[in-house]
Motif scaffolding. Structure first.
Motif, PDB file in Angstrom:
ATOM      1  N   ALA A   1      80.427  58.373  58.415  1.00  0.00           N
ATOM      2  CA  ALA A   1      79.132  58.862  58.881  1.00  0.00           C
ATOM      3  C   ALA A   1      79.333  59.918  59.968  1.00  0.00           C
ATOM      4  O   ALA A   1      80.189  59.754  60.854  1.00  0.00           O
ATOM      5  N   PRO A   2      78.581  61.024  59.923  1.00  0.00           N
ATOM      6  CA  PRO A   2      78.742  62.060  60.953  1.00  0.00           C
ATOM      7  C   PRO A   2      78.310  61.539  62.318  1.00  0.00           C
ATOM      8  O   PRO A   2      77.406  60.706  62.427  1.00  0.00           O
ATOM      9  N   THR A   3      78.975  62.046  63.348  1.00  0.00           N
ATOM     10  CA  THR A   3      78.637  61.626  64.708  1.00  0.00           C
ATOM     11  C   THR A   3      77.197  61.977  65.037  1.00  0.00           C
ATOM     12  O   THR A   3      76.434  61.141  65.537  1.00  0.00           O
ATOM     13  N   LEU A   4      76.803  63.210  64.762  1.00  0.00           N
ATOM     14  CA  LEU A   4      75.446  63.685  64.961  1.00  0.00           C
ATOM     15  C   LEU A   4      75.042  64.464  63.723  1.00  0.00           C
ATOM     16  O   LEU A   4      75.872  64.805  62.874  1.00  0.00           O
ATOM     17  N   SER A   5      73.777  64.756  63.637  1.00  0.00           N
ATOM     18  CA  SER A   5      73.295  65.529  62.500  1.00  0.00           C
ATOM     19  C   SER A   5      73.909  66.932  62.527  1.00  0.00           C
ATOM     20  O   SER A   5      74.230  67.450  63.596  1.00  0.00           O
ATOM     21  N   PRO A   6      74.073  67.560  61.375  1.00  0.00           N
ATOM     22  CA  PRO A   6      74.707  68.891  61.327  1.00  0.00           C
ATOM     23  C   PRO A   6      73.998  69.926  62.191  1.00  0.00           C
ATOM     24  O   PRO A   6      74.645  70.785  62.787  1.00  0.00           O
ATOM     25  N   ALA A   7      72.671  69.846  62.290  1.00  0.00           N
ATOM     26  CA  ALA A   7      71.939  70.838  63.086  1.00  0.00           C
ATOM     27  C   ALA A   7      72.314  70.757  64.559  1.00  0.00           C
ATOM     28  O   ALA A   7      72.449  71.774  65.248  1.00  0.00           O
TER      29      ALA A   7
ATOM     30  N   TRP B   1      79.090  42.162  75.326  1.00  0.00           N
ATOM     31  CA  TRP B   1      77.721  42.127  75.842  1.00  0.00           C
ATOM     32  C   TRP B   1      76.914  43.325  75.330  1.00  0.00           C
ATOM     33  O   TRP B   1      75.821  43.159  74.789  1.00  0.00           O
ATOM     34  N   TRP B   2      77.482  44.527  75.518  1.00  0.00           N
ATOM     35  CA  TRP B   2      76.766  45.737  75.076  1.00  0.00           C
ATOM     36  C   TRP B   2      77.309  46.293  73.757  1.00  0.00           C
ATOM     37  O   TRP B   2      76.697  47.182  73.184  1.00  0.00           O
ATOM     38  N   ARG B   3      78.482  45.798  73.311  1.00  0.00           N
ATOM     39  CA  ARG B   3      79.053  46.196  72.008  1.00  0.00           C
ATOM     40  C   ARG B   3      79.035  47.721  71.852  1.00  0.00           C
ATOM     41  O   ARG B   3      78.517  48.260  70.883  1.00  0.00           O
ATOM     42  N   ILE B   4      79.621  48.393  72.817  1.00  0.00           N
ATOM     43  CA  ILE B   4      79.539  49.845  72.900  1.00  0.00           C
ATOM     44  C   ILE B   4      80.375  50.503  71.805  1.00  0.00           C
ATOM     45  O   ILE B   4      81.549  50.175  71.620  1.00  0.00           O
ATOM     46  N   GLU B   5      79.748  51.412  71.083  1.00  0.00           N
ATOM     47  CA  GLU B   5      80.443  52.234  70.096  1.00  0.00           C
ATOM     48  C   GLU B   5      80.518  53.662  70.626  1.00  0.00           C
ATOM     49  O   GLU B   5      79.543  54.169  71.186  1.00  0.00           O
ATOM     50  N   VAL B   6      81.683  54.287  70.440  1.00  0.00           N
ATOM     51  CA  VAL B   6      81.942  55.592  71.042  1.00  0.00           C
ATOM     52  C   VAL B   6      82.442  56.559  69.985  1.00  0.00           C
ATOM     53  O   VAL B   6      83.251  56.202  69.116  1.00  0.00           O
ATOM     54  N   ARG B   7      81.949  57.775  70.064  1.00  0.00           N
ATOM     55  CA  ARG B   7      82.454  58.876  69.244  1.00  0.00           C
ATOM     56  C   ARG B   7      82.718  60.083  70.150  1.00  0.00           C
ATOM     57  O   ARG B   7      82.061  60.256  71.174  1.00  0.00           O
ATOM     58  N   GLY B   8      83.653  60.916  69.745  1.00  0.00           N
ATOM     59  CA  GLY B   8      83.899  62.173  70.444  1.00  0.00           C
ATOM     60  C   GLY B   8      84.826  62.094  71.634  1.00  0.00           C
ATOM     61  O   GLY B   8      84.917  63.054  72.409  1.00  0.00           O
ATOM     62  N   LEU B   9      85.537  60.985  71.793  1.00  0.00           N
ATOM     63  CA  LEU B   9      86.411  60.856  72.961  1.00  0.00           C
ATOM     64  C   LEU B   9      87.532  61.892  72.941  1.00  0.00           C
ATOM     65  O   LEU B   9      88.101  62.218  73.987  1.00  0.00           O
ATOM     66  N   GLU B  10      87.832  62.441  71.768  1.00  0.00           N
ATOM     67  CA  GLU B  10      88.871  63.460  71.691  1.00  0.00           C
ATOM     68  C   GLU B  10      88.490  64.752  72.417  1.00  0.00           C
ATOM     69  O   GLU B  10      89.339  65.607  72.664  1.00  0.00           O
ATOM     70  N   HIS B  11      87.215  64.889  72.778  1.00  0.00           N
ATOM     71  CA  HIS B  11      86.779  66.092  73.486  1.00  0.00           C
ATOM     72  C   HIS B  11      87.085  66.039  74.984  1.00  0.00           C
ATOM     73  O   HIS B  11      87.000  67.071  75.661  1.00  0.00           O
ATOM     74  N   VAL B  12      87.421  64.869  75.508  1.00  0.00           N
ATOM     75  CA  VAL B  12      87.753  64.744  76.930  1.00  0.00           C
ATOM     76  C   VAL B  12      89.187  65.234  77.136  1.00  0.00           C
ATOM     77  O   VAL B  12      90.102  64.799  76.426  1.00  0.00           O
ATOM     78  N   PRO B  13      89.435  66.141  78.091  1.00  0.00           N
ATOM     79  CA  PRO B  13      90.787  66.660  78.302  1.00  0.00           C
ATOM     80  C   PRO B  13      91.792  65.548  78.600  1.00  0.00           C
ATOM     81  O   PRO B  13      91.519  64.646  79.395  1.00  0.00           O
TER      82      PRO B  13
END
Length: 369
Positions: free
Chosen positions: A348-354, A112-124
């Motif tokens: 592709a980078p998760t967010l822009s370098p800045a 339904w929402w086709r959720i894409e996720v990045r950065g899950l490795e940051h969750v303890p």
């Protein structure tokens, strides 16, 4: 479950009928009915009783809820507490979450929402942590999807601090509580973190959920910055996360101030958010969620830093700016509201370098401020 353990059968009756019966059976004092109506009041009483037992010098383990209920059964005799089921203090039910996931949560997430996720490795993966997010759409679907994600991929069940109205409705309370929702207060937050669990907070509160769509992705002040004070007092890292797409499931275009609705639902207004209220079905917008690198305030500051109002405000402001930058970056890069992928290229980078570069200097900048 408690009634069954006590050897009785539960008869569900409307609250209005309960009150009428209570006038005949409770010496004309139906207050007990209101007390039993919301399970959260039972939780509060149990915690107070435990505290009183410890304060009296009795450090032995108090009987569990299951053992106390079984002792009320006819002819119970000696109760073997080890053979009885154990219940979570807040009603979290991992089996219920898994069953709900199979029934429809996975379909909502993947199709339904086709959720894409990045950065899950940051969750303890273990230990305590404060997940700090952005809540939009006035229905807690973004929180539920985050819970589902952590349960499936990390085998962890975050506890969400929720508005009291969400656990007062008879048809909504079991759902929210079994998913891990708990009343938003300092005591509950402390218990979760001291048990080395994950605590999830939407620091904008209910006002953030009811933001007009034109301002949906502009963050407001994070209340009294309680999320940061909790992290400092209990020495837990903060993991910010943001979602682009959840604001479009119910885009709020107008608000109606209706006293009956506010009193009944405990919402600040009746939102006009097509297709709600005519049809309470969320729109199939495309979601992108990012968990940002953790902010280890517990390594730099001690618990007493929570009482330094200037430092707390400076740190919170920097965290808010970090999350706002991530939201702006995701919005600028998404191809559309209902379709398109930001990370179609795996490289592709998760967010822009800045935006990513702003994390290491966050704590230093806040201290200077």
């Amino acid at each position: 479950a408690a009634v069954r353990l006590a050897g009785r059968r539960r008869l569900a009756l409307p609250y209005s009928l309960h009150r009428r019966l209570a006038r005949l059976t409770c010496d004309g004092q139906p207050d007990g009915v209101a007390y039993l109506r919301h399970a959260v009041t039972i939780d509060g009483a149990a915690w107070r009783v435990r505290a009183e037992i410890r304060a009296a010098g009795d450090h032995s383990a108090p009987p569990t809820s299951a053992a106390s209920a079984r002792a009320l059964a006819p002819g119970a005799g000696a109760v073997d507490a080890a053979a009885l089921p154990r219940f979570d203090d807040y009603d979290l039910d991992p089996a219920y979450v898994a069953r709900l996931d199979r029934l429809f949560l996975r379909a909502m997430h993947d199709r339904w929402w086709r959720i894409e996720v990045r950065g899950l490795e940051h969750v303890p993966r273990d230990g305590r942590g404060v997940l700090t997010g952005v809540h939009r759409g006035f229905q807690p679907w973004d929180g539920v999807m985050m819970l589902r994600l952590c349960a499936e991929r990390l085998m962890r069940h975050p506890r969400f601090l929720v508005h009291p109205s969400l656990v007062k409705m008879p048809w909504l309370a079991p759902y929210m509580r079994k998913l891990g929702g708990i009343i938003a207060c300092r005591e509950n937050a402390a218990r979760v973190l001291e048990a080395d669990d994950l605590l999830a907070i939407f620091p904008e509160g209910i006002s953030g959920a009811f933001r007009p769509y034109r301002d949906a992705y502009r963050l407001t002040r994070f209340g009294r910055d309680e999320y940061l004070k909790m992290a400092l007092r209990h020495r837990a890292p903060i993991v910010p996360f943001v979602t682009v797409g959840s604001a479009e499931i119910f885009p709020i275009v107008a608000k109606v101030q209706w006293r009956w609705w506010t009193r009944t639902m405990e919402w600040p207004c009746l939102p006009i958010a097509p297709p709600f209220p005519l049809l309470p079905v969320p729109l199939p917008s495309k979601w992108h969620t990012v968990f940002l690198p953790p902010i280890h305030v517990e390594r730099r500051y001690g618990p007493d830093a929570a009482d330094d109002a200037a430092l707390v405000r400076a740190l919170s402001r920097r965290i808010q700016m970090r999350m706002q930058a991530a939201l702006d970056d995701l919005r600028a890069r998404r191809p559309g509201i209902f379709r398109g992928r930001i990370w179609a290229d795996p490289e592709a980078p998760t967010l822009s370098p800045a935006v990513l570069a702003s994390t290491p200097v966050l704590e230093r900048d806040a201290e200077a401020a």
